[in-house]
Design an enzyme around this catalytic site. Structure first.
Site, PDB file in Angstrom:
ATOM      1  N   ALA A  45       0.808  -1.216   0.000  1.00  0.00           N
ATOM      2  CA  ALA A  45       0.000   0.000   0.000  1.00  0.00           C
ATOM      3  C   ALA A  45       0.840   1.265   0.000  1.00  0.00           C
ATOM      4  O   ALA A  45       0.446   2.272  -0.578  1.00  0.00           O
ATOM      5  CB  ALA A  45      -0.933   0.000   1.203  1.00  0.00           C
TER       6      ALA A  45
ATOM      7  N   CYS B  26       2.912   1.846  12.278  1.00  0.00           N
ATOM      8  CA  CYS B  26       3.806   2.744  11.552  1.00  0.00           C
ATOM      9  C   CYS B  26       4.050   4.041  12.305  1.00  0.00           C
ATOM     10  O   CYS B  26       4.907   4.813  11.940  1.00  0.00           O
ATOM     11  CB  CYS B  26       3.198   3.097  10.205  1.00  0.00           C
TER      12      CYS B  26
ATOM     13  N   GLN C  47      -7.711  -0.893   4.982  1.00  0.00           N
ATOM     14  CA  GLN C  47      -8.473  -1.483   6.092  1.00  0.00           C
ATOM     15  C   GLN C  47      -9.926  -1.764   5.691  1.00  0.00           C
ATOM     16  O   GLN C  47     -10.752  -2.085   6.548  1.00  0.00           O
ATOM     17  CB  GLN C  47      -8.448  -0.559   7.320  1.00  0.00           C
TER      18      GLN C  47
HETATM   19  N1  PMP Z   1      -2.581   2.528   4.562  1.00  0.00           N
HETATM   20  C1  PMP Z   1      -3.183   2.068   5.670  1.00  0.00           C
HETATM   21  C2  PMP Z   1      -4.547   2.581   6.032  1.00  0.00           C
HETATM   22  C3  PMP Z   1      -2.548   1.116   6.476  1.00  0.00           C
HETATM   23  O1  PMP Z   1      -3.166   0.668   7.583  1.00  0.00           O
HETATM   24  C4  PMP Z   1      -1.260   0.645   6.110  1.00  0.00           C
HETATM   25  C5  PMP Z   1      -0.534  -0.362   6.967  1.00  0.00           C
HETATM   26  N2  PMP Z   1      -0.320   0.060   8.297  1.00  0.00           N
HETATM   27  C6  PMP Z   1      -0.679   1.155   4.941  1.00  0.00           C
HETATM   28  C7  PMP Z   1      -1.370   2.087   4.186  1.00  0.00           C
HETATM   29  C8  PMP Z   1       0.683   0.703   4.474  1.00  0.00           C
HETATM   30  O2  PMP Z   1       0.597  -0.599   3.967  1.00  0.00           O
HETATM   31  P1  PMP Z   1       1.857  -1.449   3.508  1.00  0.00           P
HETATM   32  O3  PMP Z   1       2.369  -2.087   4.764  1.00  0.00           O
HETATM   33  O4  PMP Z   1       1.310  -2.474   2.559  1.00  0.00           O
HETATM   34  O5  PMP Z   1       2.821  -0.533   2.868  1.00  0.00           O
END
Ligand code: PMP
Length: 388
Positions: A69, A334, A176
């Site tokens: 993402a 994150c 999500q």
């Molecule tokens: N967008 C949202 C709403 C997320 O919850 C996350 C993961 N915490 C991400 C983006 C990033 O996803 P990815 O780990 O696949 O880079």
């Protein structure tokens, strides 16, 4: 151990892991090679795109496979960037993989609007309406908040876009939401939609960007669909340069095993059935906590995510206290490195933010497990309070 941090990541399905191995060790061919075995893989990827489109509720469109993402969000936003007097609009509830790209646009000198959240955790629609205009190039709004579970009304935002910013693209971070809540991108009127495999029991490091109509492209996308799009909106441009895979929008050999494992996960999830199961799990969990004064609950949308605050105790302390038996999160994984929480702070007082933990479910937990987890959390809270 009961794992309740499924918004951070989910365990991979065994079946998905088997697919991963199959396409890593046996059918490992490079889909861009010209011989029969490779062409078979390339065809499988085309079918995989169709599977994702179906699940997104898109009659047509393109699926660009990415590394997850974060990359999909970067491609959607940076790929929409145009020089000139364009403006960019984001909700103030975005994940860092959108928020920090928005900040970078701002640093480059573009007009960037961050629309605040209402008390229900959704974007403030009135405030959004005020910033939209003819110069809006992109509106990027999270579908389901990874912090609170709040569900933004994307159809409403799309109508505002049609009325006030007809040239704007609408991008939605659906990490999500996809395979968790029922929706259709066609009905919502979305141009770009981000998904990530590890949030729905697929492998990490693979995801996709849905592109409603990315314009004519040179490689293996549908031809002749671009003219209207280019005329109306201007196409998406690539941010990675290379061999031209994924219609030129994402060069690099596709993560075939990751994609095939992701597809296995998609086809083994019944979104509606899981939604109902998780709603029951969430209600059973809250039922156990409800007798305890001092526990604040943000339960505003998706049943998969709850934000809880424990008056008088730090969220981090509680998380560490229970971690041998129950795993919960403090805000999104994150953002744990940052002090504070830019999203929760818009909804609750600072001391409540500090005492918050995030609980997030998956559909394969049992009622006993979640009730048990709630008891463990409740007791740990009582013990910690006694010590204060
Ligand atoms: N967008 C949202 C709403 C997320 O919850 C996350 C993961 N915490 C991400 C983006 C990033 O996803 P990815 O780990 O696949 O880079």
């Amino acid at each position: 151990m009961i794992y309740l941090d499924n918004a951070a990541t989910t365990p991979m399905f065994e079946g998905a892991a088997e697919q991963y191995k199959k396409y890593a060790c046996e059918l490992f061919y490079n889909p861009s090679a010209g011989y029969g075995e490779a062409i078979k893989i390339s065809r499988l990827l085309q079918e995989a795109r169709k599977t994702i489109l179906d699940r997104l509720g898109a009659a047509k469109g393109d699926i660009i496979f990415t590394s997850g993402a974060t990359e999909s969000n970067n491609l959607a936003i940076q790929g929409s960037e145009r020089s000139g007097k364009w403006e960019y609009v984001f909700s103030a509830g975005e994940h860092p993989s959108v928020f920090n790209v928005a900040k970078s646009l701002q640093q480059k000198g573009y007009v960037v609007h961050f629309v605040p959240l209402g008390k229900d955790g959704q974007i403030d629609y009135g405030a959004l309406e005020k910033v939209l205009n003819e110069k809006t190039r992109l509106i990027s709004v999270i579908h389901v908040s990874n912090e609170t579970g709040a569900i933004n009304d994307i159809a409403r935002i799309s109508l505002l876009r049609d009325r006030l910013s007809p040239k704007a693209l609408l991008h939605v971070d659906g990490v999500q939401a996809f395979c968790k809540i029922p929706f259709s991108v066609d009905r919502l009127g979305v141009d770009l939609y981000t998904i990530s495999s590890h949030k729905f029991h697929g492998p990490k490091g693979v995801g996709a960007l849905y592109v409603r109509n990315k314009g004519a492209h040179k490689f293996h996308g549908p031809k002749g669909v671009g003219a209207l799009y280019v005329r109306n909106k201007g196409g998406l441009k690539n941010i990675v340069f290379g061999g031209g895979q994924e219609g030129g929008l994402r060069s690099g050999t596709e993560n075939v095993s990751g994609i095939m494992a992701m597809i296995w996960a998609v086809t083994h999830i019944n979104t509606q059935e899981n939604f109902e199961k998780v709603t029951k799990l969430k209600n059973a969990f809250l039922e156990v906590l409800k007798s305890e004064a001092g526990i604040g609950v943000i339960d505003v949308g998706s049943p998969y995510i709850l934000s809880l605050s424990f008056k008088g105790v730090k969220g981090e302390t509680l998380m560490r206290r229970v971690e041998n038996e129950v795993i919960v999160g403090i805000g999104s994984a994150c953002s744990t490195r940052y002090a504070g929480n830019r999203i929760l702070e818009q909804l609750i007082a600072r001391d409540e933010v500090i005492s918050s933990v995030r609980v997030s479910f998956n559909a394969y937990l049992t009622l006993d497990e979640v009730k048990n987890a709630a008891m463990i959390i409740k007791n740990a809270y009582k013990n910690l309070l006694e010590k204060v």
